[in-house]
Design an enzyme around this catalytic site. Structure first.
Site, PDB file in Angstrom:
ATOM      1  N   LYS A 154     -12.142  -0.935   6.058  1.00  0.00           N
ATOM      2  CA  LYS A 154     -12.739  -1.754   4.805  1.00  0.00           C
ATOM      3  C   LYS A 154     -13.947  -2.315   5.169  1.00  0.00           C
ATOM      4  O   LYS A 154     -14.934  -2.139   5.568  1.00  0.00           O
ATOM      5  CB  LYS A 154     -11.547  -2.161   4.178  1.00  0.00           C
ATOM      6  CG  LYS A 154     -10.297  -1.419   3.901  1.00  0.00           C
ATOM      7  CD  LYS A 154     -10.827  -0.137   2.890  1.00  0.00           C
ATOM      8  CE  LYS A 154      -9.537   1.035   2.926  1.00  0.00           C
ATOM      9  NZ  LYS A 154      -8.275   0.504   2.644  1.00  0.00           N
TER      10      LYS A 154
ATOM     11  N   TYR B 123       0.878  -1.294  -0.086  1.00  0.00           N
ATOM     12  CA  TYR B 123       0.011   0.102  -0.017  1.00  0.00           C
ATOM     13  C   TYR B 123       1.009   1.420  -0.016  1.00  0.00           C
ATOM     14  O   TYR B 123       1.727   1.414   0.807  1.00  0.00           O
ATOM     15  CB  TYR B 123      -1.025  -0.143   1.296  1.00  0.00           C
ATOM     16  CG  TYR B 123      -1.914   0.990   1.436  1.00  0.00           C
ATOM     17  CD1 TYR B 123      -2.946   1.513   0.502  1.00  0.00           C
ATOM     18  CD2 TYR B 123      -1.855   1.865   2.468  1.00  0.00           C
ATOM     19  CE1 TYR B 123      -3.967   2.193   0.887  1.00  0.00           C
ATOM     20  CE2 TYR B 123      -2.788   2.857   2.774  1.00  0.00           C
ATOM     21  CZ  TYR B 123      -3.737   3.042   1.996  1.00  0.00           C
ATOM     22  OH  TYR B 123      -4.840   4.097   2.285  1.00  0.00           O
TER      23      TYR B 123
ATOM     24  N   ASP C 230       0.093  -7.044   6.071  1.00  0.00           N
ATOM     25  CA  ASP C 230      -1.147  -6.393   5.945  1.00  0.00           C
ATOM     26  C   ASP C 230      -2.352  -7.336   5.209  1.00  0.00           C
ATOM     27  O   ASP C 230      -2.153  -7.601   4.056  1.00  0.00           O
ATOM     28  CB  ASP C 230      -0.936  -5.083   5.068  1.00  0.00           C
ATOM     29  CG  ASP C 230      -2.212  -4.217   4.888  1.00  0.00           C
ATOM     30  OD1 ASP C 230      -3.409  -4.785   4.673  1.00  0.00           O
ATOM     31  OD2 ASP C 230      -1.990  -2.878   4.520  1.00  0.00           O
TER      32      ASP C 230
HETATM   33  C1  LIG Z   1      -7.066   1.298   3.021  1.00  0.00           C
HETATM   34  C2  LIG Z   1      -5.778   0.486   3.068  1.00  0.00           C
HETATM   35  C3  LIG Z   1      -4.887   0.842   4.168  1.00  0.00           C
HETATM   36  C4  LIG Z   1      -5.287   2.107   5.090  1.00  0.00           C
HETATM   37  O1  LIG Z   1      -6.521   2.171   5.963  1.00  0.00           O
HETATM   38  P1  LIG Z   1      -7.024   3.496   6.107  1.00  0.00           P
HETATM   39  O2  LIG Z   1      -8.114   3.222   7.239  1.00  0.00           O
HETATM   40  O3  LIG Z   1      -7.591   4.482   4.941  1.00  0.00           O
HETATM   41  O4  LIG Z   1      -5.935   4.310   6.902  1.00  0.00           O
HETATM   42  C5  LIG Z   1      -3.897  -0.042   4.697  1.00  0.00           C
HETATM   43  N1  LIG Z   1      -3.743  -1.053   3.796  1.00  0.00           N
HETATM   44  C6  LIG Z   1      -4.457  -1.509   2.724  1.00  0.00           C
HETATM   45  C7  LIG Z   1      -4.384  -2.651   2.017  1.00  0.00           C
HETATM   46  C8  LIG Z   1      -5.703  -0.575   2.462  1.00  0.00           C
HETATM   47  O5  LIG Z   1      -6.411  -0.863   1.442  1.00  0.00           O
END
Ligand SMILES: *Cc1c(COP(=O)(O)O)cnc(C)c1O
Length: 391
Positions: free
Chosen positions: A207, A110, A182
């Site tokens: 998400k 990311y 992640d």
């Molecule tokens: C959106 C996202 C993040 C960060 O999340 P936020 O809540 O927007 O800070 C981190 N890793 C991935 C893979 C993401 O899609």
């Protein structure tokens, strides 16, 4: 207990809240004690890490309920909640490194995580090297005596490369390095990083966990050995998340299993339909047979989310815009994991340092929402009709 049952029952204690099904929203800074003895008792409980409430910055029953549910879902020792997914990415690294250390980060990470490496980490004397997400064994050659942590993200942001997590973990641990992952795409419902050798599991709860595009949160889950270091660094840097947002995340968790199944099915159906269009060069979705990451996905994951990318054959910018701009049901926007469908133009070439993006045509990321698939496909059909008029 199966995960969908756990999602309904974890992190709930109605008896503690007058029978109320959901842990209520506790907004608190000060928490009063009725005597010196009680105050001393609270301090003792906090030192022993019992989940009492002592001061708002240490969390409230609402934050603790969410953390407890996430730890159960992840199969980890404890979870800590952070005010965004990016904060969680940062706290998957910061507590475990210091000046002179070396970190390996996947080239498919990311983009804001890459910025963290180039900015804050560098400033504090931590060097970063990016590695090819597909180099599982090859990663060994990049490990130095001071490599403390290998950061993975699978599938990769925007480009969906699948990493061989267990093999990376095996190599890392042989050299005394930790592995962070992640895992936002699959959520712990479809992949449990800690069961595959990962030490630090990250979730952008913004998400799918929140799932309704109305709150931002992140979580970091670790095993027992890493908990004290995670907890104390987060405390020293004053990390605390809103109880209202934690309430929304808990509410989202309750329906995660049914929502995610639909995102998965719709995502695969849209991806297959898109792959058949002659103007599409390729679709990047590990759940599709033939995708380079399909074997690992099938071996390791229990399902797929609704997020994937589409690469178009080279075409004029106005033709591509005609496809995207007129879509009625797909919003153009960052983030994903809510109930609604999204598209996002992407340019992975700009976020790579050791791998190259081989495509020349425009590309976009799709999030399949919970609308009826027939409506989504009809919307895309009209988009391709607009595009074809301009070719
Ligand atoms: C959106 C996202 C993040 C960060 O999340 P936020 O809540 O927007 O800070 C981190 N890793 C991935 C893979 C993401 O899609």
């Amino acid at each position: 207990m199966f995960d969908s049952t756990l999602l309904v029952h974890a992190g709930r204690d109605p008896e503690a809240f007058q029978g109320v099904v959901n842990t209520p929203v506790f907004r608190a800074s000060t928490v009063l004690a009725s005597s010196i003895a009680e105050w001393e008792q609270r301090k003792k409980e906090r030192a022993a890490e019992q989940p009492g409430t002592y001061y708002g910055r240490h969390g409230t029953p609402t934050t603790h309920s969410f953390e407890e549910a996430m730890a159960a879902l992840e199969g980890g020792h404890r979870t800590l909640v952070f005010p965004s997914g990016l904060a969680a990415c940062a706290f998957a690294i910061l507590p475990f490194v210091g000046t002179g250390d070396h970190v390996l980060i996947t080239d498919s990470a990311y983009d804001p995580t890459r910025r963290l490496a180039a900015g804050v980490l560098k400033r504090f004397g931590v060097t970063t090297e990016f590695y090819d997400p597909l180099a599982a064994e090859g990663i060994e050659a990049l490990i130095k005596p001071n490599t403390r942590l290998i950061y993975t993200e699978s599938p990769g942001s925007h480009t969906f490369e699948m990493q061989d997590t267990a093999r990376i973990a095996e190599v890392a641990h042989r050299h005394g390095a930790l592995v962070a992952m992640d895992n936002t795409w699959a959520t712990p419902l479809y992949f449990k990083p800690l069961q595959h050798g990962v030490d630090i599991s990250v979730q952008a709860a913004t998400k799918y966990i929140v799932g309704h595009s109305d709150a931002m949160l992140g979580t970091v889950t670790v095993n027992r050995a890493l908990w004290p270091q995670l907890k104390s660094t987060a405390y020293d840097l004053g990390q605390i998340s809103s109880p209202d947002d934690c309430y929304l995340a808990l509410r989202g968790l309750r329906t995660l299993a049914v929502r995610l199944k639909q995102h998965w099915l719709s995502g695969v159906a849209l991806a297959q339909w898109l792959a058949r269009q002659p103007e599409v060069e390729c679709v990047l979705h590990p759940a599709l047979p033939g995708d380079p990451g399909h074997e690992i996905w099938q071996r390791d994951f229990k399902g797929a989310s609704g997020l994937f990318s589409v690469v178009m054959k080279p075409m004029a910018a106005d033709a591509f815009a005609a496809l995207i701009d007129g879509l009625e049901l797909f919003g153009i926007g960052a983030s994903w994991g809510g109930y609604e469908s999204l598209v996002l133009p992407i340019d992975p070439a700009g976020h790579r340092s050791v791998t190259t993006w081989p495509h020349r045509g425009p590309a976009f990321r799709v999030h399949a929402g919970l609308e009826d698939m027939r409506d989504l496909i009809a919307d895309l059909e009209q988009g391709f009709a607009r595009l074809r008029k301009l070719l």
